[in-house]
Design an enzyme around this catalytic site. Structure first.
Site, PDB file in Angstrom:
ATOM      1  N   GLY A   6       0.798  -1.279  -0.150  1.00 21.76           N
ATOM      2  CA  GLY A   6      -0.107   0.332  -0.068  1.00 21.76           C
ATOM      3  C   GLY A   6       0.915   1.193  -0.016  1.00 21.76           C
ATOM      4  N   SER A   7       2.089   1.088  -0.427  1.00 19.06           N
ATOM      5  CA  SER A   7       2.942   2.354  -0.670  1.00 19.06           C
ATOM      6  C   SER A   7       2.047   3.591  -1.317  1.00 19.06           C
ATOM      7  CB  SER A   7       4.323   2.132  -1.100  1.00 19.06           C
ATOM      8  OG  SER A   7       4.113   1.978  -2.378  1.00 19.06           O
ATOM      9  N   ARG A  58     -15.471 -15.886  -8.998  1.00 14.71           N
ATOM     10  CA  ARG A  58     -14.958 -14.425  -9.022  1.00 14.71           C
ATOM     11  C   ARG A  58     -16.077 -13.403  -9.145  1.00 14.71           C
ATOM     12  NH1 ARG A  58     -10.339 -11.923 -11.507  1.00 14.71           N
ATOM     13  NH2 ARG A  58      -9.612 -13.905 -12.127  1.00 14.71           N
ATOM     14  N   ARG A  84      -6.076  -7.938  -8.696  1.00 16.94           N
ATOM     15  CA  ARG A  84      -7.222  -8.720  -9.049  1.00 16.94           C
ATOM     16  C   ARG A  84      -7.445  -8.235 -10.417  1.00 16.94           C
ATOM     17  NH1 ARG A  84      -7.493 -13.750  -7.826  1.00 16.94           N
ATOM     18  NH2 ARG A  84      -9.807 -13.932  -8.138  1.00 16.94           N
ATOM     19  N   LEU A  86     -10.651  -7.238 -12.734  1.00 14.54           N
ATOM     20  CA  LEU A  86     -12.209  -7.056 -12.288  1.00 14.54           C
ATOM     21  C   LEU A  86     -12.719  -7.258 -13.744  1.00 14.54           C
ATOM     22  CD1 LEU A  86     -11.510  -3.720 -10.239  1.00 14.54           C
ATOM     23  CD2 LEU A  86     -12.321  -5.842  -9.138  1.00 14.54           C
ATOM     24  N   ASN A 100      -6.644   3.385 -11.871  1.00  9.13           N
ATOM     25  CA  ASN A 100      -5.643   2.519 -11.638  1.00  9.13           C
ATOM     26  C   ASN A 100      -4.314   2.976 -12.075  1.00  9.13           C
ATOM     27  OD1 ASN A 100      -4.442  -0.054 -11.067  1.00  9.13           O
ATOM     28  ND2 ASN A 100      -4.412  -0.671 -13.186  1.00  9.13           N
ATOM     29  N   HIS A 102      -0.358   1.713 -13.205  1.00 11.46           N
ATOM     30  CA  HIS A 102       0.138   0.489 -14.060  1.00 11.46           C
ATOM     31  C   HIS A 102       1.488   0.765 -14.311  1.00 11.46           C
ATOM     32  CE1 HIS A 102       0.348  -3.200 -16.427  1.00 11.46           C
ATOM     33  NE2 HIS A 102       0.959  -2.219 -17.168  1.00 11.46           N
ATOM     34  N   SER A 129       1.877   4.634 -15.509  1.00  8.37           N
ATOM     35  CA  SER A 129       0.404   5.343 -15.946  1.00  8.37           C
ATOM     36  C   SER A 129      -0.535   5.246 -15.119  1.00  8.37           C
ATOM     37  CB  SER A 129       0.223   4.553 -17.337  1.00  8.37           C
ATOM     38  OG  SER A 129       1.106   4.652 -18.440  1.00  8.37           O
ATOM     39  N   ASP A 138      -6.024  -2.683 -18.297  1.00  4.56           N
ATOM     40  CA  ASP A 138      -5.026  -1.706 -18.467  1.00  4.56           C
ATOM     41  C   ASP A 138      -5.098  -1.033 -19.817  1.00  4.56           C
ATOM     42  OD1 ASP A 138      -2.456  -4.177 -17.259  1.00  4.56           O
ATOM     43  OD2 ASP A 138      -4.028  -2.589 -16.152  1.00  4.56           O
ATOM     44  N   GLU A 167       5.678   6.812  -9.193  1.00  7.59           N
ATOM     45  CA  GLU A 167       4.232   6.282  -8.947  1.00  7.59           C
ATOM     46  C   GLU A 167       3.813   7.482  -7.671  1.00  7.59           C
ATOM     47  OE1 GLU A 167       3.365   2.304  -8.502  1.00  7.59           O
ATOM     48  OE2 GLU A 167       4.797   1.849  -9.912  1.00  7.59           O
TER      49      GLU A 167
HETATM   50  C1  GRF Z   1       3.646  -1.017  -7.470  1.00  7.83           C
HETATM   51  O1  GRF Z   1       4.844  -1.474  -8.013  1.00  7.83           O
HETATM   52  C2  GRF Z   1       2.583  -0.486  -8.717  1.00  7.83           C
HETATM   53  O2  GRF Z   1       3.196  -0.431  -9.699  1.00  7.83           O
HETATM   54  C3  GRF Z   1       1.698  -1.812  -8.887  1.00  7.83           C
HETATM   55  O3  GRF Z   1       1.718  -2.194  -7.600  1.00  7.83           O
HETATM   56  C4  GRF Z   1       2.774  -2.252  -6.762  1.00  7.83           C
HETATM   57  C5  GRF Z   1       2.795  -2.248  -5.484  1.00  7.83           C
HETATM   58  O4  GRF Z   1       2.359  -0.887  -4.982  1.00  7.83           O
HETATM   59  N1  GRF Z   1       0.527  -1.277  -9.219  1.00  7.83           N
HETATM   60  P1  GRF Z   1       1.854  -0.478  -3.496  1.00  7.83           P
HETATM   61  O5  GRF Z   1       3.113  -0.454  -2.866  1.00  7.83           O
HETATM   62  O6  GRF Z   1       1.098  -1.673  -2.844  1.00  7.83           O
HETATM   63  O7  GRF Z   1       1.017   0.670  -3.723  1.00  7.83           O
END
Ligand code: GRF
Length: 184
Positions: A6-7, A58, A84, A86, A100, A102, A129, A138, A167
């Site tokens: 979750g960064s 799903r 996941r 969707l 999202n 990517h 992106s 995507d 990001e």
């Molecule tokens: C990141 O590398 C991002 O490009 C992808 O998920 C990875 C982890 O993201 N979408 P986060 O640290 O969980 O936000």
């Protein structure tokens, strides 16, 4: 919505203050105990888990996901490290309100292993992106991109970390624009 550390979510939550048009209402994970859930708790944001592995199909998972989201009534959904795919059925209920991030310069490298694919292709530029989520993977309208240079000795991990820094800058900027546009 997250699946891991979750960064990106942390940067989004931290950016939503002052004159920012949006505020966080929920951090939802499809993986129980995902590291990002503790970070969201520490930031004072409500959390929830809808674990996809608890559902036989799903569709059943997405029904539970949608129901939990409806409880929080979000105006915007940010997929941030959400791993996941969707279905069109779920996306159609949120289309136009879901972003999202990517890790590639879309439309290049949709799908997985984007950093290794950029290295293998000998690309000198790579990046990330942010796009609206549509039924095609995507593939939705792009709201922002950030680029990094690929160094010749890069490994996928080194390149991924360089992209991640971008990001973290890009997503909050795009969310501010997207939220302002939604408020009209
Ligand atoms: C990141 O590398 C991002 O490009 C992808 O998920 C990875 C982890 O993201 N979408 P986060 O640290 O969980 O936000």
């Amino acid at each position: 919505m997250i699946s891991g550390g979750g960064s990106n979510m942390v940067k989004l939550v931290e950016s939503m203050s002052g004159d920012h048009p949006a505020r966080p209402c929920l951090v939802l994970s499809n993986i129980a105990g995902a590291g990002g859930l503790d970070k969201a708790d520490a930031l004072g944001v409500e959390t929830a888990t809808v674990a996809h592995k608890n559902f036989a199909t799903r569709e059943a998972f997405e029904e539970a996901l949608h129901a939990r989201l409806e409880q929080s009534r979000p105006d915007i959904i940010c997929l941030a490290g959400f791993m996941r795919i969707l279905t069109a059925g779920f996306v159609s209920k949120w289309e136009g309100r879901m972003l999202n991030i990517h890790p590639s310069l879309l439309p290049k490298y949709q799908g997985l292993n984007t950093h290794q694919r950029a290295i293998d292709a000998g690309d000198s530029l790579h990046g990330c992106s942010i796009h609206e989520v549509t039924a095609l993977l995507d593939d939705g309208p792009i709201w922002g991109q950030a680029t990094v240079r690929v160094q010749k000795e890069d490994t996928a991990e080194v390149l991924a970390n360089r992209v991640l820094v971008q990001e973290h800058k890009l997503y909050p900027e795009v969310l501010r624009k997207f939220a302002a546009a939604q408020q009209g």
